[in-house]
Design a protein around this motif. Sequence first.
Motif, PDB file in Angstrom:
ATOM      1  N   ASP A 199      -5.421   2.785 -30.322  1.00  0.00           N
ATOM      2  CA  ASP A 199      -5.092   4.025 -29.594  1.00  0.00           C
ATOM      3  C   ASP A 199      -5.006   5.265 -30.489  1.00  0.00           C
ATOM      4  O   ASP A 199      -3.951   5.625 -30.989  1.00  0.00           O
ATOM      5  CB  ASP A 199      -3.771   3.832 -28.826  1.00  0.00           C
ATOM      6  CG  ASP A 199      -3.581   4.920 -27.772  1.00  0.00           C
ATOM      7  OD1 ASP A 199      -4.373   5.879 -27.751  1.00  0.00           O
ATOM      8  OD2 ASP A 199      -2.632   4.794 -26.982  1.00  0.00           O
ATOM      9  N   HIS A 230       3.499   4.054 -31.669  1.00  0.00           N
ATOM     10  CA  HIS A 230       4.622   3.365 -31.015  1.00  0.00           C
ATOM     11  C   HIS A 230       4.266   1.888 -30.812  1.00  0.00           C
ATOM     12  O   HIS A 230       3.109   1.492 -31.003  1.00  0.00           O
ATOM     13  CB  HIS A 230       5.008   4.064 -29.709  1.00  0.00           C
ATOM     14  CG  HIS A 230       3.913   4.129 -28.699  1.00  0.00           C
ATOM     15  ND1 HIS A 230       3.517   3.037 -27.964  1.00  0.00           N
ATOM     16  CD2 HIS A 230       3.114   5.152 -28.322  1.00  0.00           C
ATOM     17  CE1 HIS A 230       2.534   3.377 -27.173  1.00  0.00           C
ATOM     18  NE2 HIS A 230       2.256   4.659 -27.369  1.00  0.00           N
ATOM     19  N   ASN A 265       1.121   0.336 -29.373  1.00  0.00           N
ATOM     20  CA  ASN A 265      -0.152   0.555 -30.057  1.00  0.00           C
ATOM     21  C   ASN A 265      -0.317  -0.318 -31.301  1.00  0.00           C
ATOM     22  O   ASN A 265      -1.174  -0.050 -32.141  1.00  0.00           O
ATOM     23  CB  ASN A 265      -0.310   2.043 -30.403  1.00  0.00           C
ATOM     24  CG  ASN A 265      -0.527   2.884 -29.160  1.00  0.00           C
ATOM     25  OD1 ASN A 265      -1.010   2.368 -28.145  1.00  0.00           O
ATOM     26  ND2 ASN A 265      -0.167   4.153 -29.203  1.00  0.00           N
TER      27      ASN A 265
END
Length: 383
Positions: free
Chosen positions: A274, A238, A241
Amino acid sequence: MRLPDVSQDLFTTPLRTPLPKRLQAQLLHQHSLVVCEDADLTDAEKVYAECGQQCPLSWEECILPHRMKRCVKIGEGTFGEVFSTTNAAGETVALKVIPLEGSEKVNGEDQKTFGEILPEIIISKELSHLKEKQQNQTHGFIGLNDLHCVQGCYPPEFLKAWDAFDQRKGSENDRPGTDFFEKDQLFIILEFEFGGVDLENSNGTLASFVVAKSVLHQVTAALAVAEQELHFEHRDLHWGNVLVKATREKTGTFLLDGEAHSMETKGVLVRIIDYSLSRLEIDDLTISCDISNDEELFMGQGDYQFEIYRLMRQENGNKWSSYHPRTNVLWLHYLCSKLLSMKYKSSGGRGGKNAREELARFYDDVLQYSSATDALQNCPMFW
Ligand SMILES: Nc1ncnc2c1ncn2[C@@H]1O[C@H](COP(=O)(O)OP(=O)(O)OP(=O)(O)O)[C@@H](O)[C@H]1O
Ligand SMILES: [Mg+2]
């Protein structure tokens, strides 16, 4: 009295320990089952080995006082707080601080165990190492500089930075004060290169659609390289990130199956971060996060992001250890929709209009591709 400058040594510890050979196993994290042939090593020992440590350090040993003083909280998530500071070389770095193994819930979730943090550590190292590979090389994943396990109360300087962030932006997390954590609380500190600002927080600050197109190109290339080298799926890409930072470099380069390619940066460098849901393979070792029973993750509404988790599940039939690089394409489709809806400083003139149209076409077409590699090689926008 000044503390001796031990950080110099600590920050130059070699990143790759001889550990991975000993990890010839199927690791399934989060809802965590770690089956390991090498049963003589505990998860804690594996994490310490990855850190190049034998036991936890104190905060002071890990981050010198003058660097502590400079820390600024720059981000947060359910499991971690992220602070910026400077390293021994004077560069800005990002410290992701994750509490570990405690019995207290943090931000409504159980703290991660050693076994649950191990996959994120290994994936961060592998992707960071893609910078140096001979066949498949990319700078598109955030660089991991160093890694430590520390024990003790949350440092007051970090708390001050936490409070400042809370006042500035409002925090959704629990305040990590002395009343919250025990004195012997364990933390993992991942020291990353500072990657800039995430796309969610750079809305309105990117120059034009010309830059947006380069962002998508850089993300697609990074994913393609990682697919080829590691059978990588990010699974949570998303816009929080994807980081962007300004650069003077005109072009970025990457190697795909030994072939060199370049792309225009348009003044920004992209770094992907991430990896808590990510999946990859190193030789016989598959690392994946089994989210098959995480009902909540598949129930989100209100943003296309939440649809993507359900679409990924359709793609892999809820089998999260197997390789389905089309999940990367689903995230590219989502990112393209975000880039199309973002605000820009200027229209970018005719070039901006063309780039916007190309992005719109990419949005319409990209779902036909089977992987980021397929999209990179066959999508006209990247020719
Ligand atoms: N290397 C970095 N450089 C600059 N900013 C960063 C960096 N790493 C993280 N951040 C900032 O901190 C935020 C949270 O970091 P990250 O996404 O790694 O943690 P998270 O969302 O808590 O992860 P998790 O899903 O493991 O809980 C990011 O959205 C970004 O704004
Ligand atoms: Mg995140």
